[in-house]
Design a protein around this motif. Sequence first.
Motif, PDB file in Angstrom:
ATOM      1  N   PHE A 208      60.391   2.802   0.376  1.00 48.94           N
ATOM      2  CA  PHE A 208      59.532   4.128   0.666  1.00 48.94           C
ATOM      3  C   PHE A 208      58.203   4.215   0.013  1.00 48.94           C
ATOM      4  O   PHE A 208      57.197   4.897   0.682  1.00 48.94           O
ATOM      5  N   LEU A 209      58.002   3.764  -1.232  1.00 50.47           N
ATOM      6  CA  LEU A 209      56.826   3.758  -2.058  1.00 50.47           C
ATOM      7  C   LEU A 209      55.743   2.893  -1.060  1.00 50.47           C
ATOM      8  O   LEU A 209      54.393   3.189  -1.120  1.00 50.47           O
ATOM      9  N   GLY A 212      54.451   4.899   1.687  1.00 47.03           N
ATOM     10  CA  GLY A 212      53.579   5.676   1.560  1.00 47.03           C
ATOM     11  C   GLY A 212      52.083   5.092   1.032  1.00 47.03           C
ATOM     12  O   GLY A 212      51.077   5.663   1.591  1.00 47.03           O
ATOM     13  N   LEU A 281      60.384  12.274  -2.422  1.00 44.59           N
ATOM     14  CA  LEU A 281      60.060  10.993  -2.181  1.00 44.59           C
ATOM     15  C   LEU A 281      60.106  10.589  -0.572  1.00 44.59           C
ATOM     16  O   LEU A 281      59.023  10.313   0.158  1.00 44.59           O
ATOM     17  N   CYS A 285      56.619  10.277   1.928  1.00 49.23           N
ATOM     18  CA  CYS A 285      56.290   8.741   2.233  1.00 49.23           C
ATOM     19  C   CYS A 285      56.201   8.588   3.778  1.00 49.23           C
ATOM     20  O   CYS A 285      55.479   7.653   4.089  1.00 49.23           O
ATOM     21  N   LEU A 288      52.869  10.138   4.903  1.00 45.58           N
ATOM     22  CA  LEU A 288      51.875   9.329   4.829  1.00 45.58           C
ATOM     23  C   LEU A 288      51.995   8.040   5.699  1.00 45.58           C
ATOM     24  O   LEU A 288      50.809   7.671   6.117  1.00 45.58           O
ATOM     25  N   ASN A 289      52.925   7.403   5.885  1.00 44.24           N
ATOM     26  CA  ASN A 289      52.825   6.228   6.751  1.00 44.24           C
ATOM     27  C   ASN A 289      52.679   6.486   8.393  1.00 44.24           C
ATOM     28  O   ASN A 289      51.993   5.779   8.663  1.00 44.24           O
TER      29      ASN A 289
END
Length: 653
Positions: A208-209, A212, A281, A285, A288-289
């Motif tokens: 997930f990070l 993002g 989270l 994310c 953002l993606n």
Amino acid sequence: MRDPWCAALDCFVEYNRRSNLTPAPEPDIGDKAPAENKNFRILVLGAIGVVYGDIGTSPIYAFREALHASKQSVGGTVTEILGLLSLIVWALTLVVTVKYVGFVLKADNHGEGGTLSLMTLARNSLKGRPVWVLVLGIIGASLFIGDAIITPAISVLSAVEGLEVLAPQLANWVVPITLCIIVALFFVQRFGTGRVASVFGPITALWFLALGVSGLVHIFEAPGVLVALNPYYGIRFLIDHAYISIAVLGAVFLAVTGAEALYVDLGHFGRRPIVFAWFALVFPCLLLNYFGQGAFVLTHLESVEHPFFEMQPEWALLPMVVLATMATVIASQAVISGAFSLMSQAMHLNLLPRFTVLHTSETQAGQIFMPQVNFLLLISVVLLVVGFKSSSALSAAYGIAVTGEMLVTAILLLVVMRQIWRWRLVAALAVVIPLLIIDAGFFVANVAKFAQGGWVPAVVAIFIAFLMQTWISGRKLLSDRTKADDVPLDFLLGNLTKKKPNTVPGTAIFLTSEVEGAPTALLHSLKHYKVLHEHNVILSVVTSSSPIVPDDEKIHFESFNPLFSRAVITFGYMETPNIPKALALARKLGWKFDIMSTSFFLSRRTIRPSVKGGMPLWQDRVFIGLARNASNATEYFQLPTGRVVELGIQVTI
């Protein structure tokens, strides 16, 4: 006219006031003891790995399929791309955040979630336990199994397809590599997920990070993409391009597949960790993606075929393919485990025959492995990969099962709101009708892809529902035939009191599914052996509508006379029946249970079909086939094999 936002706020206020399932407000994390904080963090990390694995892999293919659906008739202008992005963003917001996080997660059945739990909760709240609620539950459970065979196929395929972007000459190896990963995935199921579960959360959190960060980089290149937060762009797209709106909505829905996992895994992690993980989270994310993919497409209008992988820098492409593959394997693992749990619930609720259940953990009862189910899932997934060969082709099959299950959830949620939470009808309809409209819109959009592959989950769901209906009807016929030959227990005990047969030392336990009648095994034992044990216990096992039954409520024991007693053991539908362990609880009730001096008597039925039966002859044969392949009572109830005596009888249905 009243402001609709005020009306919506009133609904939420009414919800929090009325819901008798809402726990008391908990203190903030900072107010908790260090041990509690640590436990909460572990649950959050586990929820990220298991609950959100499926929805976390959607960015690989969801926006791509929406672009492909729109480019059939749309030139791919800035307005159209913003419209597609707006539809995805608001689908995530309304379906996941509002429906599941805001409402469905609070409809728990003593802490447990899932279609069958919701069905049980709704059905018990209505007078007469209506059949239509049971039918809805069967439909929802069947659709989940249809989803369970598609998720591993499309998730792993979409990740491995990243190799085509990295090295086009590897295109022919995508399907073989996918098959190897899937076979390995199903093979390791027998070893349990406990040993690798500790790495699920960190890997998925890293995934997930990465989602993002990779999206945020491209948002800086085209920050104007953020205007897609305005739902106007999505609504305008549907109005201006109504002729392709069905196809586009079918692709947009791919972004929310996996939302049902929030509810299915409620009992494993609890509502609070799942909600916290979503807002802290997962949701940010994902947004953002998707915005990053939109920004990348806006700056490369003519050349984008696979935005998720193409927007990665060259140095990050191979690591992202590897990480995506790991994430999809974890997502597939979660769905497979969910299928095992659902089938286990269906067995305990007598919706399916007893399958072999192997426990893969000495401490966690929920970690199970079902060999027959695992093998059938493996064959189905392999056939899908070989038949469709690409995630784009398979995306047409992905949606009908999930949207159908979401419709069932919305209807059952309405029952819970009215009957358990005691909402006013107007307030309940104000919440559920908009959700039903959204779910119905997505369902229609996916039904439009029926010929392209949507028939796959539909056929699977119909087949599972047929097996459940056959098993329920067959068991009822079998029970009716058995009752016709039953001897009333009071009558038998009276005769045995007048003319006491010879007795032998020890205890005999006669298992029966009928609480009132004399056990068939007892009648046959008297007929053939003409003796009784010193102590005889008539034992019935029932399944509660609650997922777990406390130990102090698990067993009811009563004595008729010095020779005969009755015991009724109640297991929750999420529990694994273990008769010896439950009987040990009877010591608190004054019965000294010694397994070494006890014999268990069971009746093994040989079922014969009948032309004049209640079901067609061919369906009788299906029921008999299911009964023959069911695991026997000795294994199911974990009885010691050396202490079991089985007496055979023939029954015609």
